[in-house]
Design a protein around this motif. Structure first.
Motif, PDB file in Angstrom:
ATOM      1  N   SER A  38       5.732  -2.276   3.597  1.00 35.64           N
ATOM      2  CA  SER A  38       6.360  -2.986   2.485  1.00 35.64           C
ATOM      3  C   SER A  38       7.493  -3.902   2.919  1.00 35.64           C
ATOM      4  N   THR A  42       7.584  -7.819   1.998  1.00 34.19           N
ATOM      5  CA  THR A  42       8.705  -8.464   1.310  1.00 34.19           C
ATOM      6  C   THR A  42       9.208  -9.664   2.103  1.00 34.19           C
ATOM      7  N   TYR A  67       0.021  -6.527  -1.290  1.00 36.84           N
ATOM      8  CA  TYR A  67       0.758  -5.519  -2.056  1.00 36.84           C
ATOM      9  C   TYR A  67      -0.170  -4.417  -2.569  1.00 36.84           C
ATOM     10  N   ASN A  72       1.690  -1.084  -3.573  1.00 34.20           N
ATOM     11  CA  ASN A  72       2.871  -1.568  -4.283  1.00 34.20           C
ATOM     12  C   ASN A  72       2.371  -2.403  -5.463  1.00 34.20           C
ATOM     13  N   SER A  75       4.788  -4.842  -7.515  1.00 32.76           N
ATOM     14  CA  SER A  75       5.046  -6.144  -6.897  1.00 32.76           C
ATOM     15  C   SER A  75       3.819  -7.045  -7.001  1.00 32.76           C
TER      16      SER A  75
END
Length: 175
Positions: A38, A42, A67, A72, A75
């Motif tokens: 992650s 990001t 993602y 995730n 996101s």
């Protein structure tokens, strides 16, 4: 004032990329495909924002897939919501993410939003949403989706219809 995910990512990014230090869109996409955590996602998201790459649906779809792969989903959904024009890949990727995160009801809601947006589902979309119906044991929605498959699917998609019926049958809907 609520900030978009892109604004949050930009504020959180500590690295200061100059335009010449940013990877090409080709390299960005390959880095998104290879991304394994992650923090890296990001960081790559920040690079995509700074290079204006997220205006390109193809690149945004790769970020959504990244993602989703990293589980995730929130996101991924925010990237999707900020897309100027999501396409069938955008919708199907996020729908698949919701299914894999045990959120089949949200997957079906997004499928409805897809239909409302006039983006046509493909065989992968149908296979994914029939899985949601099976998980939820939702016979009525499963039948409606199967009817859409029969209306929209060309003969080359016969496996799609078979997949839908198998999913419904495995869900215990057929007697």
């Amino acid at each position: 004032m609520k900030k978009t995910l892109n604004q949050v990512i930009l504020l959180a990014a500590s690295s200061n990329f100059s335009r010449q230090n940013q990877p090409s869109q080709y390299h960005l996409i390959h880095r998104l495909r290879d991304c394994k955590d992650s923090t890296s996602a990001t960081s790559l998201h920040s690079v995509a924002i700074k290079s204006a790459s997220l205006q390109d649906t193809f690149t945004a779809n790769h970020l959504i897939n990244c993602y989703v792969r990293l589980q995730n989903i929130d996101s991924a959904a925010k990237v999707f919501d900020e897309m100027p024009q999501p396409n069938v890949v955008s919708f199907t990727s996020l729908i698949s993410g919701y299914v894999s995160m045990a959120r089949p009801d949200t997957a079906l809601w997004l499928f409805g939003r897809m239909l409302d947006s006039l983006v046509l589902p493909n065989e992968f979309t149908f296979a994914t949403v029939t899985n949601s119906c099976s998980t939820l044991a939702d016979l009525e929605t499963g039948r409606k989706i199967h009817a859409r498959i029969e209306i929209l699917c060309a003969p080359r998609w016969l496996i799609c219809t078979g997949s839908a019926m198998t999913s419904v049958a495995l869900g215990g809907f057929l007697t």
